[in-house]
Design a protein around this motif. Structure first.
Motif, PDB file in Angstrom:
ATOM      1  N   LEU A 130       0.822  -1.204   0.000  1.00 33.52           N
ATOM      2  CA  LEU A 130       0.000   0.000   0.000  1.00 33.52           C
ATOM      3  C   LEU A 130       0.858   1.257   0.000  1.00 33.52           C
ATOM      4  N   VAL A 131       1.889   1.294   0.826  1.00 25.68           N
ATOM      5  CA  VAL A 131       2.780   2.460   0.855  1.00 25.68           C
ATOM      6  C   VAL A 131       3.407   2.662  -0.522  1.00 25.68           C
ATOM      7  N   SER A 132       3.878   1.595  -1.133  1.00 27.37           N
ATOM      8  CA  SER A 132       4.472   1.681  -2.472  1.00 27.37           C
ATOM      9  C   SER A 132       3.436   2.112  -3.504  1.00 27.37           C
ATOM     10  N   PHE A 133       2.254   1.525  -3.428  1.00 21.89           N
ATOM     11  CA  PHE A 133       1.153   1.862  -4.343  1.00 21.89           C
ATOM     12  C   PHE A 133       0.807   3.346  -4.243  1.00 21.89           C
ATOM     13  N   MET A 134       0.674   3.848  -3.014  1.00 22.08           N
ATOM     14  CA  MET A 134       0.296   5.248  -2.829  1.00 22.08           C
ATOM     15  C   MET A 134       1.388   6.188  -3.323  1.00 22.08           C
ATOM     16  N   ASN A 135       2.633   5.832  -3.121  1.00 25.62           N
ATOM     17  CA  ASN A 135       3.716   6.664  -3.644  1.00 25.62           C
ATOM     18  C   ASN A 135       3.657   6.727  -5.168  1.00 25.62           C
ATOM     19  N   ALA A 136       3.353   5.612  -5.807  1.00 19.08           N
ATOM     20  CA  ALA A 136       3.212   5.612  -7.271  1.00 19.08           C
ATOM     21  C   ALA A 136       2.001   6.431  -7.701  1.00 19.08           C
ATOM     22  N   ALA A 137       0.870   6.249  -7.041  1.00 20.70           N
ATOM     23  CA  ALA A 137      -0.344   7.007  -7.372  1.00 20.70           C
ATOM     24  C   ALA A 137      -0.106   8.501  -7.195  1.00 20.70           C
ATOM     25  N   ASN A 138       0.578   8.867  -6.118  1.00 20.06           N
ATOM     26  CA  ASN A 138       0.890  10.281  -5.890  1.00 20.06           C
ATOM     27  C   ASN A 138       1.707  10.852  -7.038  1.00 20.06           C
ATOM     28  N   ARG A 139       2.688  10.109  -7.480  1.00 23.88           N
ATOM     29  CA  ARG A 139       3.540  10.604  -8.557  1.00 23.88           C
ATOM     30  C   ARG A 139       2.774  10.719  -9.867  1.00 23.88           C
ATOM     31  N   LEU A 140       1.923   9.762 -10.165  1.00 20.15           N
ATOM     32  CA  LEU A 140       1.090   9.864 -11.366  1.00 20.15           C
ATOM     33  C   LEU A 140       0.257  11.147 -11.342  1.00 20.15           C
ATOM     34  N   ASN A 141      -0.348  11.437 -10.195  1.00 23.67           N
ATOM     35  CA  ASN A 141      -1.194  12.626 -10.090  1.00 23.67           C
ATOM     36  C   ASN A 141      -0.403  13.922 -10.060  1.00 23.67           C
ATOM     37  N   ILE A 142       0.716  13.940  -9.370  1.00 22.75           N
ATOM     38  CA  ILE A 142       1.515  15.165  -9.269  1.00 22.75           C
ATOM     39  C   ILE A 142       2.118  15.535 -10.620  1.00 22.75           C
ATOM     40  N   ILE A 143       2.697  14.562 -11.308  1.00 24.17           N
ATOM     41  CA  ILE A 143       3.282  14.827 -12.626  1.00 24.17           C
ATOM     42  C   ILE A 143       2.218  15.346 -13.587  1.00 24.17           C
ATOM     43  N   ASN A 144       1.022  14.799 -13.467  1.00 26.75           N
ATOM     44  CA  ASN A 144      -0.087  15.157 -14.361  1.00 26.75           C
ATOM     45  C   ASN A 144      -0.825  16.432 -13.933  1.00 26.75           C
ATOM     46  N   ARG A 145      -0.459  16.950 -12.762  1.00 26.18           N
ATOM     47  CA  ARG A 145      -1.168  18.099 -12.179  1.00 26.18           C
ATOM     48  C   ARG A 145      -2.672  17.827 -12.102  1.00 26.18           C
ATOM     49  N   GLN A 146      -2.976  16.660 -11.558  1.00 30.13           N
ATOM     50  CA  GLN A 146      -4.370  16.239 -11.411  1.00 30.13           C
ATOM     51  C   GLN A 146      -5.072  17.155 -10.422  1.00 30.13           C
ATOM     52  N   PRO A 147      -6.131  17.828 -10.842  1.00 31.28           N
ATOM     53  CA  PRO A 147      -6.826  18.731  -9.918  1.00 31.28           C
ATOM     54  C   PRO A 147      -7.546  17.958  -8.812  1.00 31.28           C
ATOM     55  N   ALA A 148      -7.748  18.625  -7.691  1.00 34.81           N
ATOM     56  CA  ALA A 148      -8.410  18.016  -6.541  1.00 34.81           C
ATOM     57  C   ALA A 148      -9.688  18.766  -6.214  1.00 34.81           C
ATOM     58  N   GLY A 149     -10.582  18.062  -5.536  1.00 33.32           N
ATOM     59  CA  GLY A 149     -11.799  18.676  -5.036  1.00 33.32           C
ATOM     60  C   GLY A 149     -13.072  18.076  -5.585  1.00 33.32           C
ATOM     61  N   ASP A 150     -12.991  17.423  -6.723  1.00 37.14           N
ATOM     62  CA  ASP A 150     -14.184  16.881  -7.379  1.00 37.14           C
ATOM     63  C   ASP A 150     -14.379  15.388  -7.164  1.00 37.14           C
ATOM     64  N   TYR A 151     -13.484  14.744  -6.408  1.00 39.48           N
ATOM     65  CA  TYR A 151     -13.593  13.296  -6.227  1.00 39.48           C
ATOM     66  C   TYR A 151     -14.929  12.931  -5.558  1.00 39.48           C
ATOM     67  N   GLN A 152     -15.552  11.883  -6.073  1.00 42.00           N
ATOM     68  CA  GLN A 152     -16.779  11.339  -5.507  1.00 42.00           C
ATOM     69  C   GLN A 152     -16.466   9.987  -4.867  1.00 42.00           C
ATOM     70  N   VAL A 153     -16.959   9.758  -3.662  1.00 44.63           N
ATOM     71  CA  VAL A 153     -16.700   8.505  -2.950  1.00 44.63           C
ATOM     72  C   VAL A 153     -17.053   7.312  -3.837  1.00 44.63           C
ATOM     73  N   GLY A 154     -16.127   6.354  -3.923  1.00 50.57           N
ATOM     74  CA  GLY A 154     -16.330   5.152  -4.722  1.00 50.57           C
ATOM     75  C   GLY A 154     -16.032   5.315  -6.191  1.00 50.57           C
ATOM     76  N   GLN A 155     -15.570   6.450  -6.598  1.00 51.38           N
ATOM     77  CA  GLN A 155     -15.343   6.746  -8.021  1.00 51.38           C
ATOM     78  C   GLN A 155     -14.398   5.764  -8.708  1.00 51.38           C
ATOM     79  N   PHE A 156     -13.394   5.306  -7.998  1.00 49.89           N
ATOM     80  CA  PHE A 156     -12.398   4.412  -8.612  1.00 49.89           C
ATOM     81  C   PHE A 156     -12.477   2.978  -8.093  1.00 49.89           C
ATOM     82  N   HIS A 157     -13.510   2.648  -7.332  1.00 48.71           N
ATOM     83  CA  HIS A 157     -13.594   1.281  -6.787  1.00 48.71           C
ATOM     84  C   HIS A 157     -14.899   0.660  -7.149  1.00 48.71           C
TER      85      HIS A 157
END
Length: 157
Positions: A130-157
């Protein structure tokens, strides 16, 4: 603000992220307590400054019943009295596993042994993944400048 890329529209990235998200679902379904998973995901994302993941995991944790007090105190968990010893061990492992370049030593034996007192081998393996997964997910979003604030619960699961 718009993301630089639409990963899911790209054939290669979309295919890879489909598998990546499936791995995330596998972790979510593990025996590691869901509340611990969300706290760890949130802390890793705070350290890395990933607004999109902070948005996601704050909302997911709140929807699962996590209190706003605990969510607000994750950033200062060492001084907070609202976390169990097991959660504190997981947060310590998450921090050392995320700050590998800062600390230069990786995860210390002391932090590992503390985590091993609270989690079985399957849960430890999940926690590390999980720690490794989250570090990878963070980098994907940071590099992409993924905006925050619009996430809906369950959106990716």
């Amino acid at each position: 603000m718009d993301a630089r890329l639409n990963y899911f529209a790209d054939p290669t990235a979309g295919k890879a992220l489909k598998h990546f998200m499936a791995a995330g679902k596998t972790l979510k379904d593990s025996t590691l307590p869901a509340s611990t998973q969300e706290l760890v995901a949130l802390r890793v994302s705070q350290i890395n400054g990933c607004a999109a993941c902070i948005d996601m995991h704050t909302k997911e944790a709140a929807a699962a019943g996590e209190s706003s007090v605990r969510l607000n105190l994750v950033v200062a968990w060492r001084e907070a009295t609202v976390f169990t010893d097991a959660e504190r061990a997981a947060l310590a492992l998450a921090e050392e596993g995320t700050r590998v370049a800062d600390a230069g030593k990786g995860v210390s034996d002391e932090v590992w042994e503390l985590a091993a007192e609270h989690y079985d081998e399957e849960q430890l393996a999940t926690l590390v993944t999980l720690v490794s997964f989250m570090n990878a997910a963070n980098r994907l979003n940071i590099i992409n400048r993924q905006p925050a604030g619009d996430y809906q619960v369950g959106q990716f699961h």
